[in-house]
Design a protein around this motif. Structure first.
Motif, PDB file in Angstrom:
ATOM      1  N   UNK A 188     -29.802  65.797  30.573  1.00 23.67           N
ATOM      2  CA  UNK A 188     -30.288  65.192  29.333  1.00 23.67           C
ATOM      3  C   UNK A 188     -30.877  63.824  29.651  1.00 23.67           C
ATOM      4  N   UNK A 189     -32.040  63.549  29.115  1.00 20.33           N
ATOM      5  CA  UNK A 189     -32.640  62.242  29.317  1.00 20.33           C
ATOM      6  C   UNK A 189     -32.015  61.229  28.372  1.00 20.33           C
ATOM      7  N   UNK A 190     -31.852  60.010  28.857  1.00 18.84           N
ATOM      8  CA  UNK A 190     -31.325  58.950  28.014  1.00 18.84           C
ATOM      9  C   UNK A 190     -29.817  59.002  27.871  1.00 18.84           C
ATOM     10  N   UNK A 221     -28.418  51.633  17.985  1.00 17.37           N
ATOM     11  CA  UNK A 221     -28.284  52.968  18.568  1.00 17.37           C
ATOM     12  C   UNK A 221     -27.679  53.906  17.546  1.00 17.37           C
ATOM     13  N   UNK A 222     -28.307  55.080  17.371  1.00 14.37           N
ATOM     14  CA  UNK A 222     -27.843  56.058  16.396  1.00 14.37           C
ATOM     15  C   UNK A 222     -27.496  57.371  17.091  1.00 14.37           C
ATOM     16  N   UNK A 237     -24.313  64.957  21.912  1.00 15.58           N
ATOM     17  CA  UNK A 237     -25.314  64.395  21.009  1.00 15.58           C
ATOM     18  C   UNK A 237     -26.114  63.282  21.693  1.00 15.58           C
ATOM     19  N   UNK A 238     -27.437  63.380  21.718  1.00 21.08           N
ATOM     20  CA  UNK A 238     -28.256  62.275  22.231  1.00 21.08           C
ATOM     21  C   UNK A 238     -28.042  61.025  21.376  1.00 21.08           C
ATOM     22  N   UNK A 239     -28.106  59.871  22.018  1.00 25.34           N
ATOM     23  CA  UNK A 239     -28.029  58.598  21.300  1.00 25.34           C
ATOM     24  C   UNK A 239     -29.377  57.915  21.449  1.00 25.34           C
ATOM     25  N   UNK A 240     -30.053  57.706  20.335  1.00 26.79           N
ATOM     26  CA  UNK A 240     -31.423  57.204  20.367  1.00 26.79           C
ATOM     27  C   UNK A 240     -31.517  55.832  19.698  1.00 26.79           C
ATOM     28  N   UNK A 257     -22.103  58.046  27.404  1.00 28.83           N
ATOM     29  CA  UNK A 257     -22.673  58.061  28.754  1.00 28.83           C
ATOM     30  C   UNK A 257     -24.079  57.473  28.708  1.00 28.83           C
ATOM     31  N   UNK A 258     -24.391  56.575  29.666  1.00 30.07           N
ATOM     32  CA  UNK A 258     -25.735  55.983  29.690  1.00 30.07           C
ATOM     33  C   UNK A 258     -26.696  56.823  30.520  1.00 30.07           C
ATOM     34  N   UNK A 259     -27.940  56.378  30.633  1.00 31.51           N
ATOM     35  CA  UNK A 259     -28.965  57.162  31.317  1.00 31.51           C
ATOM     36  C   UNK A 259     -28.798  57.193  32.830  1.00 31.51           C
ATOM     37  N   UNK A 260     -27.808  56.452  33.349  1.00 30.33           N
ATOM     38  CA  UNK A 260     -27.502  56.473  34.784  1.00 30.33           C
ATOM     39  C   UNK A 260     -26.270  57.320  35.090  1.00 30.33           C
TER      40      UNK A 260
END
Length: 376
Positions: A115-117, A181-182, A156-159, A28-31
């Motif tokens: 969640x941000x991002x 992206x990790x 899990x956040x993807x940073x 899922x993206x930040x939008x």
């Protein structure tokens, strides 16, 4: 669930232990838009990839019970006819093969998580032939008592990584490595149903939150339709505030020293005795500690009222959320003193000639900026 039961399930997340065949994922993206979905077979992955997936999932069962890992309970009405409970049961019973149920779950999470991002939703299913343990505690692998079927969700956040100069072995040269992206360790997740008394309990789920300052209440409400306890960090701050406001003039160094010491001792005894169930204390336990310190009855009544307002009258709280057994700190606007919790007796407060002092007994081993000094 207790620590032994959590550990027993954690040990499942190895290639030679689990019956996990595939992992569902939703990127899922930040939008809040779904970028992609996948249904990957562990058997078709390389050993390194499958081990990394299992390690991420396993992290959803890490941390401290009552702090990072929280038992959530369903009401009987939810289990009988609740939409949210029926969805979780369908995910489990279909082994994540009911496409409509999986998509409904993904959509519910996406619409109700803050969640941000970008982030990744991971879902997996496992069946565990629970080994039989005899009365003397001996494990008997060939004597399975029942099958525990469960799902595990990890979010899990993807940073992004930073561009950097990297060495490429084959070319024996350095080249620029582009940003990538990790997948980060899980921020939150859950196990359903709970593994209570080494059996499935569809009335409970085990919820995970990595950050003790955040409980993601909006996610819990959407997925479980139940209340989640106050975050562990907020419990500590609230407890400190309740003590300070209720005790008033009785809020002395000696009283807080005793509260910290007695709660820490309860934690240590529980740990030494290797009790399986998590330690929790009631309002009455704290009041007994205050009474032993000579706190006035009027201030005890004030504590009772404020505790009820902030936590609830019948709430049991983990003392590990209220005190740090490894830290004892005294602070003024200009000075902070870190004390070995076991030697808080080295400090005392005193009024000398009308001025307030914190006195520290210092027999030897005193240093200033690393230089030993003598006190004459």
């Amino acid at each position: 669930m207790n620590e032994k039961e959590v550990s027993e399930i954690r040990r499942r997340f190895r290639q030679d232990k689990s019956n996990i065949t595939h992992i569902r994922g939703c990127f899922v993206n930040d939008k809040r838009e779904i970028v992609s979905q996948f249904d990957q077979s562990l058997a078709l992955m390389s050993q390194e990839e499958s081990e990394k997936f299992l390690a991420i999932l396993k992290r959803t069962l890490s941390g401290t019970l009552g702090k990072n890992l929280i038992d959530l309970s369903f009401a009987t009405e939810q289990v009988v006819a609740g939409e949210e409970h029926q969805l979780l049961m369908e995910l489990r019973n279909s082994s994540l093969k009911n496409e409509d149920a999986v998509q409904a779950f993904f959509e519910r999470v996406i619409q109700n998580i803050a969640l941000e991002g970008q982030y990744l939703i991971l879902l997996t299913h496992d069946t565990y032939d629970v080994f039989y343990r005899s009365k003397d505690g001996e494990k008997q692998d060939d004597a399975s008592s029942e099958v525990y079927s469960y799902i595990l969700c990890s979010i899990c956040p993807i940073k992004p990584t930073q561009p950097a100069l990297s060495y490429y072995v084959v070319e024996n040269e350095f080249h620029n490595r582009k940003a990538d992206w990790l997948v980060s360790p899980p921020e939150l997740g859950f196990l359903f149903p709970a593994f209570d008394d080494r059996s499935p309990n569809i009335y409970n789920a085990l919820y995970y939150s990595r950050d003790v300052k955040e409980n993601h209440a909006e996610f819990v409400d959407a997925v479980f339709k139940t209340d989640v306890p106050m975050p562990a960090a907020a419990q500590k701050e609230t407890f400190q505030s309740v003590l300070g406001e209720a005790l008033a003039d009785d809020c002395s160094y000696e009283v807080l020293q005793s509260v910290h010491g007695q709660l820490s001792e309860m934690i240590e005894v529980h740990k030494t005795n290797k009790e399986a169930d998590p330690l929790a204390i009631s309002k009455g336990t704290v009041k007994s500690v205050l009474k032993s310190c000579g706190v006035a009855e009027s201030n005890m009544d004030a504590f009772d009222e404020k505790f009820n307002d902030e936590f609830g009258a019948d709430v049991a709280i983990s003392p590990q959320n209220l005190v740090d057994t490894k830290k004892f700190e005294v602070r003024t606007p200009d000075v902070t003193i870190q004390v070995n919790p076991e030697r808080s007796d080295l400090l005392e407060t005193r009024v000398i000639n009308g001025s307030k002092y914190i006195l520290i007994r210092a027999d030897d081993g005193v240093e200033v900026n690393g230089v030993s000094i003598r006190i004459s």
